[in-house]
Structure formats: C-alpha cells, structure tokens
Design a protein around this motif. Structure first.
Motif, PDB file in Angstrom:
ATOM      1  N   THR A  84      31.363  51.933  39.817  1.00 23.38           N
ATOM      2  CA  THR A  84      32.625  51.075  39.887  1.00 23.38           C
ATOM      3  C   THR A  84      32.183  50.227  40.437  1.00 23.38           C
ATOM      4  O   THR A  84      32.707  50.627  42.128  1.00 23.38           O
ATOM      5  CB  THR A  84      33.834  51.663  39.436  1.00 23.38           C
ATOM      6  N   SER A  85      32.544  48.726  40.417  1.00 21.64           N
ATOM      7  CA  SER A  85      32.188  47.958  41.320  1.00 21.64           C
ATOM      8  C   SER A  85      32.763  47.027  40.802  1.00 21.64           C
ATOM      9  O   SER A  85      32.507  45.284  40.371  1.00 21.64           O
ATOM     10  CB  SER A  85      30.560  47.472  42.295  1.00 21.64           C
ATOM     11  N   VAL A  86      34.452  46.659  40.852  1.00 20.75           N
ATOM     12  CA  VAL A  86      35.521  47.835  41.806  1.00 20.75           C
ATOM     13  C   VAL A  86      36.590  47.979  40.781  1.00 20.75           C
ATOM     14  O   VAL A  86      36.506  46.670  39.864  1.00 20.75           O
ATOM     15  CB  VAL A  86      35.660  47.315  43.371  1.00 20.75           C
ATOM     16  N   LEU A  87      37.556  49.233  40.761  1.00 30.29           N
ATOM     17  CA  LEU A  87      37.877  49.493  40.128  1.00 30.29           C
ATOM     18  C   LEU A  87      39.232  48.854  41.285  1.00 30.29           C
ATOM     19  O   LEU A  87      39.353  49.768  42.269  1.00 30.29           O
ATOM     20  CB  LEU A  87      38.168  50.835  40.342  1.00 30.29           C
ATOM     21  N   VAL A  88      39.949  48.309  40.509  1.00 30.20           N
ATOM     22  CA  VAL A  88      42.032  47.603  41.293  1.00 30.20           C
ATOM     23  C   VAL A  88      42.575  48.818  41.327  1.00 30.20           C
ATOM     24  O   VAL A  88      43.283  49.557  40.145  1.00 30.20           O
ATOM     25  CB  VAL A  88      42.573  46.865  40.501  1.00 30.20           C
ATOM     26  N   LEU A  89      42.786  49.416  42.369  1.00 30.45           N
ATOM     27  CA  LEU A  89      43.512  50.876  43.012  1.00 30.45           C
ATOM     28  C   LEU A  89      45.290  50.580  42.636  1.00 30.45           C
ATOM     29  O   LEU A  89      45.403  51.825  41.186  1.00 30.45           O
ATOM     30  CB  LEU A  89      44.112  51.189  44.328  1.00 30.45           C
ATOM     31  N   GLY A  90      45.367  49.150  42.381  1.00 23.11           N
ATOM     32  CA  GLY A  90      47.058  49.173  41.935  1.00 23.11           C
ATOM     33  C   GLY A  90      47.231  48.970  40.530  1.00 23.11           C
ATOM     34  O   GLY A  90      48.457  49.269  40.380  1.00 23.11           O
TER      35      GLY A  90
END
Length: 289
Positions: A84-90
C-alpha cells in the motif's frame, strides 16, 4: 536492493497517467502484475483515497481500493510483494487494518508491505468524519497499535488514542513482522518512520533536501529508503533511465519504485522487460557497497 513498480491503471494522476490507462481493463492490469512478478520485480503498489472532493480533483480522482485490488492481484501472482502506497491511518481503526491486511497476508503467503501515512486532504477527512487536527500523534499511536496487532490472534494495546484487549483476531498475518513503510516528505514523517516503522517513502524531494533530512535522523540498521522515479523509457532511452536510477542509488535508496512510459498495456510490459534487464547490474552495484 529492491525494485518495485508504481502500478499503472489503479492510480491515475493528471499529467502522470498515460491516456491508455483510463480505458484499460482488468485483464490488462492482471497481465501487467503477472509480468512484473515473472520478471522478478520485488513489489507493486496501490494507493488510497476513498472519495476525492471535487475541490481536489487536480490530484486525480481514480484510486482503486487497495485491499480489493491487492487481494485480486495476489491471486494472479506468486512472489511479488503487495504494497500500500499509502494507506491513510486516520481513516481506519488499527484493528480494522490488522484484520483486513492480516487476512491478505495469509491469503498471499506473507507478501504484504503496509505503506502508511497521516493523510494530506483535509476535505476527505471531514467527509469521512475522521479527525484532522492532531492526526500526526494519532498516526503514531495507530502504528504502535498496528505493531501490537498484526501478527497475533490476541492483540492488546493501551495507548493515547487506541485502547483494546481481551479480543481475538482471526486470521492474522503470517509474517512475524509486516514491514511498515511511512510515506511523507517532512522531517516528522522520517522521524516517525525511523522510530516506529521499517522504511520511509518520501516524495517530491530533491537530492539536497533528501540528504538534509536524512542527515538529521539516526537511520536504523536495515531501514528502507524507498524512492520513486519519474517515468522511465528503458527501451528507447536506456542511458537516461540508468542515469535516473543511479542518481537515486547515490541519494541512498535501498528500494526504488519505478514508473515507465508506455502507450499501451502491451508496451508497458515490454518496458518492464527492458527495465528488468537494465537494473540487473545495478542490483549488484548496490549490494557491493
């Protein structure tokens, strides 16, 4: 030294995506992934945006869901890693990520790399009722919670934003430690990556800025510096492609995410074959350092 591909079709940014990508079908995507797998590329990527507000259409509106996409491609490949580039943590609870990507890790026989980031599109945070203010500290806590959750059936974590225990998570990742790569272009993102992750994926930085940032942080042993290329043309301009890659190696890259110029899915695969041949001696060059 690792070389991956910035997967076409699944993310289409204006000015970067080629015209053929908008009309490409799933069969062409599958062929590209299988070709990259067969040629020995180390990973392929997929980014995340859930719903891009019309006020931000300039960054592109086509973003295939990374979990669905990578799970599908896992079934059509055998060894290439799924990143994943990128997965948004929030946008996610850590247990949700651990369950979904732990399942993908099991389905793919341990091929998941989680690229994560704090997010940069406030309107999307608002749309999803996610917390924008303080998202950096929340992301730090999420990464700690992820580390405690990804590779165990009984995760437990007690942090500032996430607190859980007395739960069972089945299935979970088969890797003892799923690599966590942090995206970003700031000193804060590099510090987050060095402290809590396994690699850093900067973007939009020149060589001098990159060196300045790397000089301010103690880089752990085995830490990945993941740099990306502008579109390469290894068939018609191999010298220029080699020069661009060498420049990234000199900047400290341990992994390089490659984009290639192409006018069709078939041509893309031809370019990948030329790129695999071109990078073979460069892998050895980096290993000898």
């Amino acid at each position: 030294m690792r070389f991956g591909i910035s997967t076409p079709i699944v993310v289409q940014v204006p000015g970067a995506a080629a015209p053929w990508e908008s009309d490409a079908d799933v069969a062409e995507l599958t062929e590209i992934a299988a070709t990259a797998d067969r040629l020995g590329f180390d990973y392929l990527t997929c980014a995340e945006h859930v719903a891009v507000p019309t006020t931000a259409e300039g960054r592109g509106v086509t973003y295939w869901d990374p979990l669905s996409t990578l799970a599908f491609l896992a079934a059509h490949t055998t060894r290439i890693r799924l990143t994943t580039s990128v997965l948004v943590l929030g946008y996610h609870h850590p247990l949700e990520i651990a369950k979904r990507y732990g399942t993908l890790d099991r389905l793919s026989s341990g091929r998941v790399t989680l690229g994560v980031g704090v997010g940069s599109l406030e309107e999307e945070f608002d749309l999803l009722s996610a917390t924008w203010k303080g998202r950096g500290a929340r992301a730090d806590d999420a990464m700690r919670a992820l580390r405690a959750s990804l590779s165990t059936s009984r995760p437990e974590y007690h942090g500032e934003h996430y607190d859980f225990g007395d739960v069972v998570l089945e299935p979970y990742a088969v890797q003892d430690r799923i690599p966590l790569w942090v995206g970003g272009r700031s000193l804060a993102s590099l510090r987050r990556a060095a402290e809590l992750g396994d690699g850093w994926m900067p973007f939009g930085l020149g060589a001098r800025a990159l060196r300045d940032l790397l000089g301010q942080v103690e880089i752990p042993c085995g830490f990945e510096i993941v740099l990306g290329t502008a579109p390469l043309d290894p068939i018609w301009d191999p010298d220029r492609a080699r020069e661009k890659i060498t420049r990234l190696l000199d900047a400290g890259a341990t992994s390089i995410t490659c984009a290639v110029s192409a006018h069709s899915a078939t041509n893309y695969q031809e370019q990948l074959a030329a790129l695999a041949e071109l990078t073979a001696p460069l892998r050895g060059r980096q290993e000898d350092r």
